[in-house]
Each structure stands twice: as C-alpha cells, then as structure tokens.
Enzyme design. Structure first.
Site, PDB file in Angstrom:
ATOM      1  N   ASN B 189      -2.974  -8.910 -21.845  1.00 12.25           N
ATOM      2  CA  ASN B 189      -2.913  -9.818 -20.698  1.00 12.25           C
ATOM      3  C   ASN B 189      -3.960  -9.506 -19.627  1.00 12.25           C
ATOM      4  O   ASN B 189      -3.807  -9.904 -18.474  1.00 12.25           O
ATOM      5  CB  ASN B 189      -1.497  -9.855 -20.102  1.00 12.25           C
ATOM      6  CG  ASN B 189      -0.986  -8.473 -19.739  1.00 12.25           C
ATOM      7  OD1 ASN B 189      -1.758  -7.519 -19.680  1.00 12.25           O
ATOM      8  ND2 ASN B 189       0.298  -8.365 -19.480  1.00 12.25           N
ATOM      9  N   GLN B 356      10.695  -2.938  -8.510  1.00 14.38           N
ATOM     10  CA  GLN B 356      10.814  -4.297  -9.031  1.00 14.38           C
ATOM     11  C   GLN B 356      12.128  -4.447  -9.757  1.00 14.38           C
ATOM     12  O   GLN B 356      12.454  -3.564 -10.549  1.00 14.38           O
ATOM     13  CB  GLN B 356       9.647  -4.612  -9.975  1.00 14.38           C
ATOM     14  CG  GLN B 356       8.340  -4.739  -9.235  1.00 14.38           C
ATOM     15  CD  GLN B 356       7.161  -5.116 -10.113  1.00 14.38           C
ATOM     16  OE1 GLN B 356       6.051  -5.075  -9.658  1.00 14.38           O
ATOM     17  NE2 GLN B 356       7.393  -5.452 -11.356  1.00 14.38           N
ATOM     18  N   HIS B 375       6.443 -10.441 -10.181  1.00 13.28           N
ATOM     19  CA  HIS B 375       5.448  -9.909 -11.113  1.00 13.28           C
ATOM     20  C   HIS B 375       5.236 -10.883 -12.283  1.00 13.28           C
ATOM     21  O   HIS B 375       5.956 -10.842 -13.283  1.00 13.28           O
ATOM     22  CB  HIS B 375       5.925  -8.556 -11.639  1.00 13.28           C
ATOM     23  CG  HIS B 375       4.824  -7.742 -12.261  1.00 13.28           C
ATOM     24  ND1 HIS B 375       4.965  -6.425 -12.584  1.00 13.28           N
ATOM     25  CD2 HIS B 375       3.560  -8.060 -12.604  1.00 13.28           C
ATOM     26  CE1 HIS B 375       3.844  -5.965 -13.100  1.00 13.28           C
ATOM     27  NE2 HIS B 375       2.969  -6.952 -13.132  1.00 13.28           N
TER      28      HIS B 375
END
Lengths: 421, 421
Positions: B189, B356, B375
């Site tokens: 990614n 997170q 995210h």
C-alpha cells in the site's frame, strides 16, 4: 460637421447566419454615422472583410486608446468582500478591501476607482456607476453579470477586464456588438485550477470527507470509509477539453500511472501528446463510458451550456467520479444531483455553480458524495498576485493606447475569440 | 531424554549494549536447554556470530516450517469490523467480515481461522485465543497491540503477519527474543499512502475544508477561504524519510514544480535522485526551516518516537504545513495541537494517531486547521486486494516451509530488519 478621426468606432454584430459590418464614427456632437454592408457567413468575402476590418479596428483601437489616455477614467471593480479576513494577509489583494493593490497607482494617475461587492439588481452599488464608468473589472469568483441591458446602459464603457479566467458572466455577443473590448488574464490561475482538480479527484476517489467528518464528530469507523475508497493508480481519467488547464492536469496526473484520455475539438500536437501520455478521443460519447473519472475543462459557451444532462450522464460508467472546476452551467444541475442520489455518479466535486453565489437551496449543497466549495480554485493568494499584476498591466497598456497580450482577448477587433464562436 | 531435532528454537535478545545469543532446543518434555554466549556489540566477533546464527536459524526455520506444515494451525485475524458496510462491495476483503478472502482456502487445508475486531483487554476475543494460536494476522488500521506480555503468554505462536505495512504495534525486541517471525506485505500500500499524502498537502495548502463546510452549512464566503489558500507550485516540500513511500511521493510531486528536499540516513542513488529532482539534506535541523510543507515518511522506532516535539516544531518555518501518514507516535501529540492553535503550524493532516482507534478526547480531533481522518490511507480497496494476496502468499509459504520474499521480513533469523535496529 467634422469627423473626429481619433474616435472612430468599429462595430461588428452577429445575427443568425448573417453578419453585418457597421463602420461608424462618432461625430463631434456624439451622433453615429452608420455604414452597413451585408456579409455572407462562410464566404471568401467574409474572410476578406474580416482581414480588412481587423486592420481598420487596429487603427481605431489605437486611436481610441490614445484619445482615452488623455482623460481621467472611471474604473469600477467588483470583487468579493473580505470583511474580518481582509487584514489577515498582506497579499490578499483579490478582495474589495485589497482592490487588486492598484488604488494608489490609479489615483496617482488621476483616475477614479470605485470598488464594491454589491452587484445584483437595480439598487446595487454597481448599477449606480454603470452609466458613466469606462472600465469594469470583475472576477469569476464573484461575477458581476454584464447583461445586454447593462451594456446598453453603459454609454461610456470601453473595457471589460476579468481578474482571472472565464468571461462567461459577460454577454459576449452584446459586448462585441457594442464595440467593447473584453479581456482576461489568461494563464494567471490555470495552475491553481489544475492543482485543485487533482485534489478533488483524490478527495472523492479516496473517500476522504466521511473520514474527516468522523474525526470532528468524535467517531472512528474505518470500514465506513474504506468500503468505497480507491487508489488513483490504474484508473482511467478523461478530460473533456484539453486547453491550458486540461493539459496542466494531465501533466500532473502522469506519475500516478493512470490511463489518460482527452477529448477536444483539436488533437494536441503529437510531441506534447507523447510527453503527457494521454490518448485523443475524437468522439466524446465514445470516451465517457471508458472513464472512472471525468474532468470538465471546457469553457462555458452556448454549445456547452447544459451539455452534461441526464442523457450524457447516463452514458458514463456506473460509479464514475466527476470533477468540474470549469463552469456550473455546463452541467444540468438537477441531473447531477439525481445521479449522485441514485449512485450512478459516485462523487461530484468542483467549485463552480450557477448562479454564484450559490443560493442556500442549491441541490448540490445537499446531494450525497460531493466535494463542493464556493468558487475558490483560481483565487489562491498566488493566483491573486498574478491576476492583479495582469490587470494592472492591461490598464497601463489601455492608458497608453497599446495592445494587450494577444491571448488575453476574449472580444477583440469586433470578433469573439475562436473558442467562444 | 532425546532431542527433537526439527523443533530447534533459536533466540536472540538485545539488552542495552550487550547481546546474548541463546541457542535452545525444546526437549520432548517441553523444557528448554539454554546455551548462553556473551557477545560484545560492535565487535568483529558479533558479525561472525550473526553470520553463524543466520545459518543456524535458516536451518531451524526450514525445519520448523517443514514440521508445522504437517499439522493444522490456529490462525487468528484481527481486522476492523465493517457492519452495515460489509456487503456494499464484493472486494471489501480487509474487514472482519471479508477476512482477507482466505477463509475457504484455510479451512479446506484443515486450519482453523478465528477473525475478530475485539482486541483490547483481558476479556477480549483476541485474548481468548492468544495461548494456543500459531499465527496472528493484524493490520495497522485496527492494530492488535502485541506486547511482551502477550508474546510470553502465546506459547504456540510462530508467526506474526501484518496485513499492510508497519509492524510497530508489535513489541519487536520481545518477538525477536521469542524466536518469532514478523513479516508484512511490503509495497502493498505504498502507492495508496503516497497518493493520500499528496491529497492532504493540497487540502491543507489550498484551504479546502472551510470551503466544504461553508457549502454544507448553506454559506458562501470566498474570502474566508482565499485569504489563506495557496498553490503548491513554487513551494518547498521536504520529506523526512525517503524510503518507498517518500520516493513515490517525490515522484508524484515532480510535475508540480516545487522545490523538493529529502532527509534520510542514506542518500538515494544519484541517478534516481536526478530523476526525482529532490535535494538531499543530511542535517534534519537544517532542512526543517526551509520547508513550507513537511511530510513524515519514517517508520516508528525507538529513535523516532516523539521525535517531533515542541523544540523540533519550533525549528520549522512559521506557517508550515505538516502531513504525517507514518505513525502518530512520531509526534508529540500536545506539541502538535499547541502549534496548530498558536498558528505556528498552519495545517496538520494525516491518518495516524496514538493510540488507535483515537479516543474521543484526542486533541487532534479539535485543533484548528487539521485534515485528520481515521487510519485509512493504506486500506483502499486496491490496497486490501494487494495485502490480502500478500498474506495468502506468505501463509502458503509458511505451510510449505518456504522463505518469504526477503523485503517482507521485520524479524527474521533472530534479527530485526535494519531500519528497526
């Protein structure tokens, strides 16, 4: 009765398929003496007349400018108001308060300079000055709509300048018929607009806005964003129009490894086409269903007004993303809103509306998956400094009786620039 | 008492400046026989030991893999939950419901596959499976924090896979000490994240978000946006870190005609540097005050944790824009919020936080001029398909006792990858 040679007026009007060339000269008492000649469109005679007219008009303009430079002029600027934001940035010249940073210069030359944002209706500040103004400066971001009626009323008007690019807020045939010059600061904000287009493509394709809204609302739901977020890499992007802005966009898209297409009246020269790596699509209807992303980069003309209606949008791929920073009126407003609601269009973004300012009930404010803003892409601080400098340069040339840079003319020598015909 | 040769375990722990090499072998009754050797950091002996250890470990891993392929494995996946969004896109494989699209394949091979988003605390679903799981797959988007305590408890654990890039949610020294293999889908990614970084630069620099908010709130105030909107062209952009993502960003920035700088431990090879057109800045503190835009592209390590504190931010130009899609903990949270409030930082954008999910009271949710999201940048649909394929490939190799692609290893052969040391 004596002709005043320096004030020759040269007027071309277009009506249907016939053009009538009118050569008139303002007499000392102000009354015109018309000379009318029938002219067949498309004939060789027309080209000859145009050439001859151009030469005549060149002299006429030079004469007029030489004449006008002698006296003081009334210049009106219509810009958006900054209010509380005016003093936040010394380079913020594009607003009423900044007045393009040319007030001191104009007044030192003995001209008067009225600046306002009040532009609509018969009681507006603009309307008060229409009758005796010589020059009107306005912007696409807060456009003063210059209708045929206003042109008729503006007896002293000689010059219409657009601080920025795009003069479709002016009735151009009427301005041409009245012998006015219309010019803009070509190139002043093409980069600004192209950057903004690429930003909106990414915002919509990557589904940024629902993520931002989650953050400010105290939420966290990655799936709510990710289920419709995509990379730009590998997608097919087509631009409708590959003029200055379209080409800058294509150049910026190149390293993203997309499949780039463009539709325009003319093909880009082969070398530049190779460099940009975009494929020419002669038939718009053949290009539309191939695109994951469609960007509108064509001026608003009578040919493009309402061009993207229900039928045209139906030809696009389901899930297409549309970005339009060109002009709102190129789209059928309700057709866009309906296609966003049905999901046929997965995202619509841009900064142009019709009319501007957009009314509170404009459907694009409330349709799903939009990335709309007020008209801002071409009015970054960098762009403001460039178009303010461009306006000052053209005023300086106007006072001195000099021609403008050729590419700035929208109406020159009685003829609309080619893309407006 | 007989040694079981195929189940040799090889453990390296790091503590301060001394490394202790421990070679142990699990006996038939399960108790280890440790062999401990002191090793001086920086000495030639260390390099020799490392080389020897690597060879030993290579055999040990191959043996273990060959052994493990024989039996059925318990694999646990921790992903974000999609809920109502699960069925909206057949390619949405990165969520609990999508389960990377490998359930059928795993179960057909006789393995068990538990998938959950419930990862925090002793009563979580993850915790129930820690003791007997062999493989844990997790993502940076919804990270299962793999602490030393959890590693100690996970007696069967052999493999930690990150579906995506960035394994800082794992206590890597503890994982290395326990002889585990940690790997990610390197490259899966990087493009997704680089595209997102460029998007956030444009969003902040061009002041997009206040314009969007005006639209949805029925307002129109061009000045409120334009007074602090800028073009990217001509600005100085510096990336802190020019690894895979940093380079992809620089390549995409090239046609924007910026002044590009990069800071990294090592200089990019001269040919690529020329092609990208970025200038190497050896001294970070010398680069920071030159930049209009700073992008963080460095992994989170003990060296970079909290790196951008009050002092570092004070070295940046007033009005700087910061984009950070690397890791939230690289920043001092409160220092960033304070600098946004004071205006020293004109905009901060990114998708990474610590921890997170970001708690409701995280100050970055409420600071001015931010472009934050959960995210998401590395979990586009395109990225999900790539990292799901990468995870499947590594599991397949693990079952077959084959090595992974070299660049995927974070912990391999008892050693952390170089950037984590």
């Amino acid at each position: 009765m004596r002709w005043r040679s320096l004030s020759i007026k040269f007027i071309v009007t277009s009506g249907g398929r016939r053009l009538t060339l009118v050569v008139s000269s303002v007499l000392l008492d102000g009354s015109p003496l018309p000379l009318s000649l029938p002219l067949c469109s498309g004939s060789g005679i027309m080209a000859m007349w145009r050439a001859a007219a151009g030469k005549l008009l060149g002299r006429a303009l030079a004469s007029r400018a030489a004449h006008t430079s002698a006296g003081s002029k009334k210049i009106v600027g219509v810009f958006y108001k900054a209010g509380e934001y005016a003093d936040m940035n010394p380079n913020f010249v594009g607003c009423v308060e900044g007045a393009l940073g040319i007030r001191g210069w104009l007044e030192s030359k003995g001209h008067s300079y009225i600046v306002t944002d009040d532009k609509e209706g018969l009681n507006s500040e603009l309307e008060k000055h229409i009758e005796d103004m010589h020059v009107l400066i306005t912007t696409p971001f807060h456009p003063a709509y210059v209708t045929a009626e206003r042109i008729k009323k503006a007896k002293n008007l000689e010059l219409l300048l657009t601080a920025g690019i795009g003069s479709d807020h002016i009735d151009l045939p009427a301005a041409a018929a009245a012998g006015l010059t219309v010019a803009e600061v070509t190139g002043s904000n093409t980069v600004s607009v192209a950057e903004d287009e690429l930003m909106r493509i990414l915002i919509l394709l990557r589904n940024f806005l629902p993520g931002y809204q989650q953050v400010v609302q105290g939420e966290w739901n990655v799936a709510g964003i990710a289920h419709r977020a995509y990379d730009l890499e590998g997608k097919t992007v087509g631009t409708v129009g590959a003029g200055r802005i379209g080409r800058l966009l294509l150049q910026r898209l190149k390293p993203f490894n997309c499949n780039l297409l463009y539709h325009d009246r003319l093909r880009i020269n082969p070398e530049l086409e190779r460099e940009i790596g975009a494929k020419f699509e002669e038939d718009l209807d053949a290009m539309l269903p191939k695109c994951d992303i469609i960007v509108i980069n064509t001026p608003l003309t009578e040919k493009t007004r309402g061009m993207f209606n229900k039928e045209k949008i139906a030809k696009m791929k389901k899930g297409v993303i549309i970005v339009n920073n060109a002009r709102g009126a190129i789209m059928d407003t309700q057709a866009v809103a309906d296609a966003c609601s049905s999901g046929h269009v997965a995202g619509y973004g841009g900064d142009v509306w019709f009319p501007q300012p957009a009314p509170k009930d404009h459907p694009w404010r409330y349709m799903p998956n939009h990335a709309m803003t007020p008209h801002i892409s071409g009015t970054t601080i960098d762009a403001q400094l460039r178009y303010a400098a461009g306006v000052k340069d053209m005023l300086d040339r106007y006072f001195k009786g000099e021609d403008f840079p050729e590419q700035n003319y929208i109406v020159k020598e009685g003829q609309l620039a080619s893309q407006y015909q």
